[in-house]
Scaffold this motif. Structure first.
Motif, mmCIF file in Angstrom:
data_model
loop_
_atom_site.group_PDB
_atom_site.id
_atom_site.type_symbol
_atom_site.label_atom_id
_atom_site.label_comp_id
_atom_site.label_asym_id
_atom_site.label_seq_id
_atom_site.Cartn_x
_atom_site.Cartn_y
_atom_site.Cartn_z
ATOM 1 N N GLY A 89 0.804 -1.219 0.000
ATOM 2 C CA GLY A 89 0.000 0.000 0.000
ATOM 3 C C GLY A 89 0.832 1.262 0.000
ATOM 4 N N LEU A 90 2.089 1.140 -0.445
ATOM 5 C CA LEU A 90 2.980 2.288 -0.447
ATOM 6 C C LEU A 90 3.327 2.664 -1.879
ATOM 7 N N PHE A 91 3.393 3.977 -2.128
ATOM 8 C CA PHE A 91 3.699 4.441 -3.472
ATOM 9 C C PHE A 91 5.117 5.001 -3.457
ATOM 10 N N ASN A 92 6.046 4.228 -3.979
ATOM 11 C CA ASN A 92 7.445 4.650 -3.980
ATOM 12 C C ASN A 92 7.762 5.403 -5.274
ATOM 13 N N ILE A 93 7.683 6.740 -5.212
ATOM 14 C CA ILE A 93 8.066 7.530 -6.392
ATOM 15 C C ILE A 93 9.560 7.796 -6.345
ATOM 16 N N GLY A 94 10.217 7.262 -5.332
ATOM 17 C CA GLY A 94 11.622 7.565 -5.130
ATOM 18 C C GLY A 94 12.578 6.522 -5.661
ATOM 19 N N ALA A 95 12.098 5.613 -6.519
ATOM 20 C CA ALA A 95 12.984 4.586 -7.068
ATOM 21 C C ALA A 95 14.184 5.232 -7.750
ATOM 22 N N GLN A 96 13.955 6.387 -8.367
ATOM 23 C CA GLN A 96 15.038 7.077 -9.058
ATOM 24 C C GLN A 96 16.202 7.396 -8.122
ATOM 25 N N GLY A 97 15.891 7.992 -6.995
ATOM 26 C CA GLY A 97 16.931 8.358 -6.036
ATOM 27 C C GLY A 97 17.617 7.133 -5.468
ATOM 28 N N GLN A 98 16.829 6.118 -5.141
ATOM 29 C CA GLN A 98 17.402 4.891 -4.587
ATOM 30 C C GLN A 98 18.310 4.238 -5.614
ATOM 31 N N LEU A 99 17.892 4.303 -6.874
ATOM 32 C CA LEU A 99 18.669 3.695 -7.954
ATOM 33 C C LEU A 99 20.005 4.399 -8.153
ATOM 34 N N ILE A 100 20.000 5.739 -8.192
ATOM 35 C CA ILE A 100 21.280 6.418 -8.460
ATOM 36 C C ILE A 100 22.223 6.301 -7.262
ATOM 37 N N LEU A 101 21.679 6.247 -6.052
ATOM 38 C CA LEU A 101 22.568 6.048 -4.903
ATOM 39 C C LEU A 101 23.162 4.643 -4.928
ATOM 40 N N GLY A 102 22.340 3.647 -5.318
ATOM 41 C CA GLY A 102 22.866 2.299 -5.478
ATOM 42 C C GLY A 102 23.948 2.273 -6.541
ATOM 43 N N ALA A 103 23.714 3.019 -7.624
ATOM 44 C CA ALA A 103 24.676 3.049 -8.730
ATOM 45 C C ALA A 103 26.004 3.634 -8.276
ATOM 46 N N ILE A 104 25.943 4.750 -7.529
ATOM 47 C CA ILE A 104 27.211 5.397 -7.171
ATOM 48 C C ILE A 104 27.921 4.623 -6.063
ATOM 49 N N ALA A 105 27.151 3.989 -5.168
ATOM 50 C CA ALA A 105 27.793 3.197 -4.115
ATOM 51 C C ALA A 105 28.527 2.012 -4.733
ATOM 52 N N ALA A 106 27.871 1.357 -5.709
ATOM 53 C CA ALA A 106 28.517 0.229 -6.383
ATOM 54 C C ALA A 106 29.750 0.698 -7.140
ATOM 55 N N ALA A 107 29.638 1.881 -7.761
ATOM 56 C CA ALA A 107 30.783 2.410 -8.506
ATOM 57 C C ALA A 107 31.954 2.662 -7.564
ATOM 58 N N TYR A 108 31.647 3.207 -6.378
ATOM 59 C CA TYR A 108 32.721 3.504 -5.419
ATOM 60 C C TYR A 108 33.461 2.226 -5.016
ATOM 61 N N VAL A 109 32.693 1.223 -4.601
ATOM 62 C CA VAL A 109 33.325 -0.047 -4.236
ATOM 63 C C VAL A 109 34.063 -0.617 -5.449
ATOM 64 N N GLY A 110 33.472 -0.422 -6.625
ATOM 65 C CA GLY A 110 34.058 -0.957 -7.856
ATOM 66 C C GLY A 110 35.402 -0.344 -8.203
ATOM 67 N N PHE A 111 35.582 0.964 -7.962
ATOM 68 C CA PHE A 111 36.869 1.555 -8.354
ATOM 69 C C PHE A 111 37.849 1.693 -7.185
ATOM 70 N N ALA A 112 37.335 1.746 -5.952
ATOM 71 C CA ALA A 112 38.218 2.074 -4.833
ATOM 72 C C ALA A 112 38.830 0.855 -4.145
ATOM 73 N N PHE A 113 38.151 -0.287 -4.204
ATOM 74 C CA PHE A 113 38.667 -1.455 -3.484
ATOM 75 C C PHE A 113 39.556 -2.265 -4.411
ATOM 76 N N GLU A 114 40.859 -2.042 -4.307
ATOM 77 C CA GLU A 114 41.769 -2.706 -5.230
ATOM 78 C C GLU A 114 42.249 -4.039 -4.657
ATOM 79 N N GLY A 115 42.627 -4.917 -5.566
ATOM 80 C CA GLY A 115 43.294 -6.145 -5.163
ATOM 81 C C GLY A 115 42.383 -7.263 -4.673
ATOM 82 N N LEU A 116 41.072 -7.126 -4.911
ATOM 83 C CA LEU A 116 40.167 -8.189 -4.489
ATOM 84 C C LEU A 116 39.911 -9.134 -5.659
#
Lengths: 370, 332
Positions: A89-116
């Motif tokens: 019963g909830l209307f999440n119009i905020g998928a956009q914001g959640q999506l871009i934060l997920g995108a940038i968090a993944a990008a950060y881990v993707g470029f910053a954590f070396e040697g894994l």
């Protein structure tokens, strides 16, 4: 036929229910494309040729197919995010914001954590995206539970906050400092965080379909899923039955945000290769249309998102053919109109309304905390 | 009773707040008159689309219809007003076109939510998305206009220090918004029409029994609400910016909803709330003007949106929306 049986009082079979469920979305798609065709004619182009070019561009070649899958993948996630919240019963119009934060968090881990090694790095980056999205989704859930602030406003406000936040990160601390780069973007992710493809099928698409099945299973077969649906149908009754409405609201929003965040992560790690602002605009809003087109069914989200993927992937060919590709937005908007006002379609085609369907009411006013 | 004490304190708090703000303005004016005046003048103008949006919401919601389509109504009004300005060069015609477009959007919202009995939040979302797509499709880059609405100085009054430049040296739609605040207040609380509107929003069944046409009242109110939102859109293209940009409303329609709730569904309250949000926006532009770069501009840019969330979280529980809001009316 189907109608006669229902009139006789026999409960509809699974197939009859299925046929009933897809009638409205199918007709909505057809009608919306007709409306689009009329606008194309008014604009002085050939709609049949335009649509043919679109479908051929999206499905006719292996490259087109890859593009369709790539476009559809984040849409499945954003559609799932919206559909899942709908069930509670909830209307999440905020998928956009959640999506871009997920995108940038993944990008950060993707470029910053070396040697894994890849089998650690990739899941870690995906998890970062899920966590970022889940937190961003849980905030409006908590606000609704503890203060009564309606999620329709808070989620859209958090979209703007997220846009500013990611813009700051991609321009500031997480900016790509390699020589020659002047645009706002993060560095490219390391190969160990890349999400591979299997032939023409991106692994992200399989994850998306897997999540759709999982979401459907959780909603249909678990106690938690039952609670979510109960809260969505009637929060007062759910509370009376001893369920914790607040906890369910927060959990549903967190899961909804998690799905959107995972979509952003999959796009970053499997398609774009880094975070770049503006790369994924409109995905959140398309998620709303897709969820409604799917009649809020998680499984229905997959074909609906694939249809949108076809339209996005074929847009270029359509443009080359001479039809303004922006028409797709209007067609999608019209689909949304028809699918959310099923009464229009029922009147047009003289269809009978299904009896006793589950319907979630969103317009419960601004002050209600469920 | 602790509850009574709390209410007392709360009532006092709002007066103390007003007094505190006034005192702060005087101190600030004493220190830096030029900056203070610029900041407050900017506050009034930045609050214009928000107060208009909130008035739009008040019309709809007081009659029992949720309006989250303010954003889309504004955007369409902004776009059509802009086009009218491009092709006629007549600003009055352009403003009227924006208002008319808003009326049409209001009619669409009324039809979907009152006649088709669609979920009102879905109906509003449909309009918002359609507005975004339609303006995106029909917008062509490179269209230029003959200019925009400019400030009109009101003689004598504009010469008063501080108050003059802030209140009496504004462009037309800003004046109009101030007039509308008073007009809507009187309409809503001092006329039969207003009484009927509120009755329809609070208890439609009772209103129906005494002979008020619920459906008709709701239609008219939602259409008026659309017109005011269209005017807010006109403010953006014809008064503030002078041109159209994609998705230029930037969430103002949703901020306006928070303004409406913060103002407890009253025009005067909404005006006060809109000034607060206008101030947050004005601060943002002043920061850029003064070249204050210690705070990244993105964080300053978040201010109005964070403020909206804080306001909603803090006040929604205390303000009571019209009772029949969100429910389609079924005549028996």
């Amino acid at each position: 036929m189907a109608d006669a049986k229902i009139a006789n009082g026999a409960p509809p079979t699974r197939w009859q229910r299925f046929a009933q469920a897809i009638t409205i979305p199918l007709l909505a798609v057809v009608l919306a494309m007709l409306v689009g065709a009329i606008i194309i004619v008014i604009a002085g182009a050939n709609p049949l040729g335009g649509y043919t070019a679109m479908f051929r561009g999206a499905l006719g070649t292996a490259r087109g197919l890859v593009r369709t899958f790539e476009k559809a993948t984040p849409l499945i996630f954003s559609g799932l995010a919206v559909a899942f919240a709908f069930k509670a019963g909830l209307f999440n119009i905020g998928a956009q914001g959640q999506l871009i934060l997920g995108a940038i968090a993944a990008a950060y881990v993707g470029f910053a954590f070396e040697g894994l090694p890849p089998f650690v790095h990739l899941p870690l980056a995906l998890a970062a995206g899920m966590l970022a999205g889940a937190i961003w989704g849980a905030i409006p859930g908590a606000l609704k539970t503890f203060t009564g602030a309606h999620e329709v406003i808070t989620t859209i406000m958090l979209n703007f906050v997220a846009i500013n936040l990611t813009d700051y990160l991609a321009n500031g601390p997480w900016k790509d400092r390699s020589p020659g780069n002047i645009v706002a973007r993060t560095p490219a992710i390391l190969p160990s965080a890349e999400l591979p493809s299997i032939g023409v099928v991106p692994l992200g698409l399989l994850i998306a379909i897997g999540m759709a099945v999982l979401a459907w299973w959780v909603l249909a077969n678990t106690t938690f899923g039952y609670e979510i649906r109960a809260v969505g149908l009637n929060p007062a009754a759910a509370r009376y039955a001893g369920m914790s409405v607040g906890r369910t609201v927060i959990a549903s929003m967190a899961i909804s945000g998690l799905l959107a965040g995972l979509g952003g992560a999959v796009e970053t790690l499997g398609i774009v290769g880094r975070y770049q602002p503006g790369f994924n605009t409109g995905l959140g809003f398309d998620g709303i249309t897709i969820a409604l087109l799917a009649q809020t069914s998680p499984l229905g989200v997959v074909p609906a998102a694939l249809l949108f993927g076809v339209m996005r992937a074929g847009a270029n060919q359509m443009q080359l053919y001479g039809v303004d590709a922006e028409i797709i937005g209007i067609v999608q908007g019209t689909m949304l109109l028809f699918v959310s006002a099923p009464i229009i379609i029922r009147k047009l085609f003289r269809l009978r309304a299904p009896e006793g369907g589950e319907e979630v009411v969103l317009s419960t006013g601004w002050g209600s905390s469920g | 009773m602790p509850n009574n004490a709390m209410t007392m304190i709360r009532q006092r708090v709002s007066w103390l707040l007003v007094a505190g703000v006034v005192a702060l303005i005087f101190v600030s004016y004493g220190a830096t008159p030029a900056v203070t005046t610029a900041l407050l003048a900017s506050t009034v103008r930045q609050s214009t689309p928000l107060v208009l949006g909130a008035l739009s919401g008040i019309f709809c919601e007081r009659s029992g219809v949720i309006n989250i389509a303010i954003e889309g109504m504004m955007l369409m009004g902004a776009f059509v007003g802009f086009l009218a300005n491009v092709y006629t060069g007549n600003l009055l015609v352009a403003v009227l076109a924006a208002v008319l477009m808003g009326a049409f959007m209001g009619l669409a919202h009324a039809f979907m939510s009152i006649t088709l009995k669609m979920d009102q939040i879905i109906s509003g979302t449909v309009l918002n998305i359609l507005a975004l797509e339609l303006t995106g499709f029909f917008y062509q880059q490179g269209l230029t206009t003959q200019g925009k609405l400019t400030p009109v100085r009101i003689p004598v009054l504009a010469d008063i220090p501080l108050i003059g430049p802030v209140l009496f040296d504004n462009p037309p739609i800003t004046y109009l918004s101030l007039v509308l605040v008073v007009v809507v207040h009187i309409l809503l609380f001092r006329t039969v029409w207003g009484l009927r509107t509120r009755a329809v929003g609070e208890h439609p069944k009772a209103a129906d029994t005494v002979g008020i046409d619920v459906i008709r009242m709701r239609y008219i109110n939602v259409i008026i609400g659309g017109m005011i939102a269209g005017l807010a859109g006109g403010y953006l293209t014809l008064e503030a910016v002078g041109s159209f940009e994609r998705a230029m409303t930037n969430g103002r329609g949703f901020v306006a909803l928070a303004v409406m709730i913060f103002g407890k569904w009253t025009p005067l309250g909404a005006w006060g709330a809109a000034l607060l949000f206008g101030f947050a926006n004005a601060l943002q532009t002043q920061f850029q003007f003064l070249g204050i770069s210690t705070i990244p501009h993105q964080f300053v840019g978040m201010l109005p949106y964070l403020l909206t969330i804080v306001v909603l979280a803090g006040f929604v529980g205390r303000a009571r929306p019209p009772a029949a809001i969100g429910q389609p009316y079924e005549k028996e």
